[in-house]
Structures are given as structure tokens and as C-alpha cells.
Design a protein around this motif. Structure first.
Motif, PDB file in Angstrom:
ATOM      1  N   MET A 116      97.141  63.755  55.085  1.00  0.00           N
ATOM      2  CA  MET A 116      97.689  63.235  56.321  1.00  0.00           C
ATOM      3  C   MET A 116      96.617  62.609  57.218  1.00  0.00           C
ATOM      4  O   MET A 116      96.924  61.629  57.882  1.00  0.00           O
ATOM      5  CB  MET A 116      98.434  64.341  57.062  1.00  0.00           C
ATOM      6  CG  MET A 116      99.669  64.862  56.330  1.00  0.00           C
ATOM      7  SD  MET A 116     100.951  63.641  56.083  1.00  0.00           S
ATOM      8  CE  MET A 116     101.681  63.569  57.677  1.00  0.00           C
ATOM      9  N   PRO A 117      95.400  63.130  57.243  1.00  0.00           N
ATOM     10  CA  PRO A 117      94.386  62.477  58.081  1.00  0.00           C
ATOM     11  C   PRO A 117      94.138  61.023  57.680  1.00  0.00           C
ATOM     12  O   PRO A 117      93.939  60.167  58.538  1.00  0.00           O
ATOM     13  CB  PRO A 117      93.138  63.339  57.882  1.00  0.00           C
ATOM     14  CG  PRO A 117      93.666  64.683  57.527  1.00  0.00           C
ATOM     15  CD  PRO A 117      94.896  64.401  56.691  1.00  0.00           C
ATOM     16  N   SER A 118      94.160  60.729  56.385  1.00  0.00           N
ATOM     17  CA  SER A 118      93.931  59.344  55.964  1.00  0.00           C
ATOM     18  C   SER A 118      95.104  58.457  56.377  1.00  0.00           C
ATOM     19  O   SER A 118      94.912  57.290  56.737  1.00  0.00           O
ATOM     20  CB  SER A 118      93.670  59.254  54.460  1.00  0.00           C
ATOM     21  OG  SER A 118      94.819  59.551  53.706  1.00  0.00           O
ATOM     22  N   LEU A 119      96.309  58.996  56.366  1.00  0.00           N
ATOM     23  CA  LEU A 119      97.472  58.228  56.840  1.00  0.00           C
ATOM     24  C   LEU A 119      97.379  57.994  58.343  1.00  0.00           C
ATOM     25  O   LEU A 119      97.759  56.929  58.831  1.00  0.00           O
ATOM     26  CB  LEU A 119      98.772  58.945  56.477  1.00  0.00           C
ATOM     27  CG  LEU A 119      99.192  58.829  55.024  1.00  0.00           C
ATOM     28  CD1 LEU A 119     100.350  59.775  54.728  1.00  0.00           C
ATOM     29  CD2 LEU A 119      99.563  57.400  54.673  1.00  0.00           C
ATOM     30  N   GLN A 120      96.868  58.965  59.075  1.00  0.00           N
ATOM     31  CA  GLN A 120      96.699  58.791  60.522  1.00  0.00           C
ATOM     32  C   GLN A 120      95.722  57.651  60.803  1.00  0.00           C
ATOM     33  O   GLN A 120      95.977  56.811  61.667  1.00  0.00           O
ATOM     34  CB  GLN A 120      96.203  60.081  61.177  1.00  0.00           C
ATOM     35  CG  GLN A 120      95.895  59.941  62.662  1.00  0.00           C
ATOM     36  CD  GLN A 120      97.106  59.588  63.503  1.00  0.00           C
ATOM     37  OE1 GLN A 120      98.098  60.283  63.471  1.00  0.00           O
ATOM     38  NE2 GLN A 120      97.030  58.504  64.264  1.00  0.00           N
ATOM     39  N   LYS A 121      94.614  57.606  60.064  1.00  0.00           N
ATOM     40  CA  LYS A 121      93.631  56.535  60.263  1.00  0.00           C
ATOM     41  C   LYS A 121      94.240  55.171  59.946  1.00  0.00           C
ATOM     42  O   LYS A 121      94.043  54.208  60.678  1.00  0.00           O
ATOM     43  CB  LYS A 121      92.394  56.785  59.403  1.00  0.00           C
ATOM     44  CG  LYS A 121      91.565  57.961  59.879  1.00  0.00           C
ATOM     45  CD  LYS A 121      90.412  58.232  58.937  1.00  0.00           C
ATOM     46  CE  LYS A 121      89.669  59.480  59.368  1.00  0.00           C
ATOM     47  NZ  LYS A 121      88.648  59.885  58.400  1.00  0.00           N
ATOM     48  N   LEU A 122      94.993  55.099  58.857  1.00  0.00           N
ATOM     49  CA  LEU A 122      95.642  53.852  58.479  1.00  0.00           C
ATOM     50  C   LEU A 122      96.677  53.455  59.529  1.00  0.00           C
ATOM     51  O   LEU A 122      96.751  52.301  59.943  1.00  0.00           O
ATOM     52  CB  LEU A 122      96.291  54.018  57.105  1.00  0.00           C
ATOM     53  CG  LEU A 122      96.612  52.757  56.342  1.00  0.00           C
ATOM     54  CD1 LEU A 122      95.358  52.001  55.965  1.00  0.00           C
ATOM     55  CD2 LEU A 122      97.410  53.100  55.092  1.00  0.00           C
ATOM     56  N   TYR A 123      97.454  54.428  59.976  1.00  0.00           N
ATOM     57  CA  TYR A 123      98.466  54.188  61.010  1.00  0.00           C
ATOM     58  C   TYR A 123      97.813  53.666  62.288  1.00  0.00           C
ATOM     59  O   TYR A 123      98.289  52.704  62.893  1.00  0.00           O
ATOM     60  CB  TYR A 123      99.235  55.480  61.289  1.00  0.00           C
ATOM     61  CG  TYR A 123     100.162  55.385  62.474  1.00  0.00           C
ATOM     62  CD1 TYR A 123     101.398  54.760  62.355  1.00  0.00           C
ATOM     63  CD2 TYR A 123      99.806  55.905  63.708  1.00  0.00           C
ATOM     64  CE1 TYR A 123     102.249  54.657  63.446  1.00  0.00           C
ATOM     65  CE2 TYR A 123     100.639  55.801  64.802  1.00  0.00           C
ATOM     66  CZ  TYR A 123     101.859  55.180  64.663  1.00  0.00           C
ATOM     67  OH  TYR A 123     102.702  55.075  65.742  1.00  0.00           O
ATOM     68  N   THR A 124      96.724  54.271  62.690  1.00  0.00           N
ATOM     69  CA  THR A 124      96.031  53.861  63.914  1.00  0.00           C
ATOM     70  C   THR A 124      95.626  52.390  63.849  1.00  0.00           C
ATOM     71  O   THR A 124      95.791  51.651  64.815  1.00  0.00           O
ATOM     72  CB  THR A 124      94.792  54.748  64.155  1.00  0.00           C
ATOM     73  OG1 THR A 124      95.222  56.104  64.314  1.00  0.00           O
ATOM     74  CG2 THR A 124      94.020  54.316  65.385  1.00  0.00           C
ATOM     75  N   ASP A 125      95.147  51.953  62.712  1.00  0.00           N
ATOM     76  CA  ASP A 125      94.671  50.579  62.569  1.00  0.00           C
ATOM     77  C   ASP A 125      95.782  49.555  62.296  1.00  0.00           C
ATOM     78  O   ASP A 125      95.623  48.382  62.628  1.00  0.00           O
ATOM     79  CB  ASP A 125      93.629  50.493  61.462  1.00  0.00           C
ATOM     80  CG  ASP A 125      92.328  51.180  61.836  1.00  0.00           C
ATOM     81  OD1 ASP A 125      92.125  51.492  63.029  1.00  0.00           O
ATOM     82  OD2 ASP A 125      91.519  51.428  60.931  1.00  0.00           O
TER      83      ASP A 125
ATOM     84  N   PRO B 252     103.520  65.563  48.751  1.00  0.00           N
ATOM     85  CA  PRO B 252     104.099  64.358  49.326  1.00  0.00           C
ATOM     86  C   PRO B 252     104.299  63.265  48.280  1.00  0.00           C
ATOM     87  O   PRO B 252     103.612  63.220  47.260  1.00  0.00           O
ATOM     88  CB  PRO B 252     103.045  63.917  50.333  1.00  0.00           C
ATOM     89  CG  PRO B 252     101.750  64.352  49.735  1.00  0.00           C
ATOM     90  CD  PRO B 252     102.069  65.647  49.021  1.00  0.00           C
ATOM     91  N   THR B 253     105.253  62.405  48.546  1.00  0.00           N
ATOM     92  CA  THR B 253     105.436  61.171  47.794  1.00  0.00           C
ATOM     93  C   THR B 253     105.365  60.046  48.806  1.00  0.00           C
ATOM     94  O   THR B 253     106.020  60.101  49.847  1.00  0.00           O
ATOM     95  CB  THR B 253     106.781  61.148  47.050  1.00  0.00           C
ATOM     96  OG1 THR B 253     106.814  62.225  46.115  1.00  0.00           O
ATOM     97  CG2 THR B 253     106.975  59.833  46.318  1.00  0.00           C
TER      98      THR B 253
ATOM     99  N   THR C 156     102.470  60.085  44.103  1.00  0.00           N
ATOM    100  CA  THR C 156     102.784  61.478  44.419  1.00  0.00           C
ATOM    101  C   THR C 156     101.481  62.244  44.607  1.00  0.00           C
ATOM    102  O   THR C 156     100.446  61.888  44.050  1.00  0.00           O
ATOM    103  CB  THR C 156     103.614  62.132  43.304  1.00  0.00           C
ATOM    104  OG1 THR C 156     102.904  62.032  42.077  1.00  0.00           O
ATOM    105  CG2 THR C 156     104.980  61.460  43.169  1.00  0.00           C
ATOM    106  N   GLY C 157     101.563  63.276  45.407  1.00  0.00           N
ATOM    107  CA  GLY C 157     100.395  64.097  45.663  1.00  0.00           C
ATOM    108  C   GLY C 157      99.521  63.509  46.757  1.00  0.00           C
ATOM    109  O   GLY C 157      99.777  62.427  47.278  1.00  0.00           O
TER     110      GLY C 157
END
Length: 94
Positions: A1-10, A58-59, A74-75
Motif C-alpha cells: 500500500m505505501p507504493s500505491l500511496q506514492k503513485l497516487y500522490t503523483d 490484493p489484486t 496479484t499479491g
């Protein structure tokens, strides 16, 4: 989830992120707050289309502007990778 947060932020102004959860709302909200995640999480109250059904959490799916699934993983993954960013940049130009 942290990597998704970084991507989301940008990319949040250019890419539509939809995070779906199947856990209890209270648990998800606690998790988001404890980890300082700023994205919204949604809960489906209808059956997912067959193409989006999954058994592994997660998927993660990446869809193009036409709604075609480009990536299904997945994963846990590093979604803030250069490979993912290049893919999103390419899809944004289409």
C-alpha cells in the motif's frame, strides 16, 4: 500500500484510482488512518464483473481509457516502480 500511496500522490490529478475493499469499513478506516494514506476506499454493494473477480488479495488492475484491462497482478508489488510509471505515462498519452 505505501507504493500505491506514492503513485497516487503523483498521479491523482491524471489517473483515476479506485480502491475497493471487502473488509469491514471500521478496519479499513483504522488501517488508512494509522498509515497516513490519503486515498479514498470504496466498498462494492453489487457483484463485480467477471473480468474483475479475483480470489487473491490484493489484486490490482490497470485499465486503459477504454476500460480494457492492461495489467492484472496479484499479491504485493512495488507499484511505485519506474516500469509502472512508464506504463501510466504511456497510457496517458493514448
Amino acid at each position: 500500500m505505501p507504493s500505491l500511496q506514492k503513485l497516487y500522490t503523483d498521479y491523482k490529478n491524471d489517473v483515476e484510482f479506485i480502491f475497493l475493499a471487502s473488509d469491514k469499513v471500521k478496519n479499513v478506516n483504522t488501517y488508512l488512518k494509522e498509515n497516513n494514506f490519503s486515498f479514498n476506499v470504496y466498498y462494492s454493494n453489487y457483484k463485480l464483473p467477471q473480468e474483475l473477480k479475483h480470489t487473491v488479495i490484493p489484486t490490482t488492475f490497470v485499465l486503459n481509457k477504454s476500460g480494457k484491462i492492461i495489467v492484472k497482478e496479484t499479491g504485493a508489488k512495488d507499484w511505485n516502480s519506474e516500469k509502472t510509471r512508464k506504463l501510466l505515462d504511456k497510457l496517458l498519452k493514448e
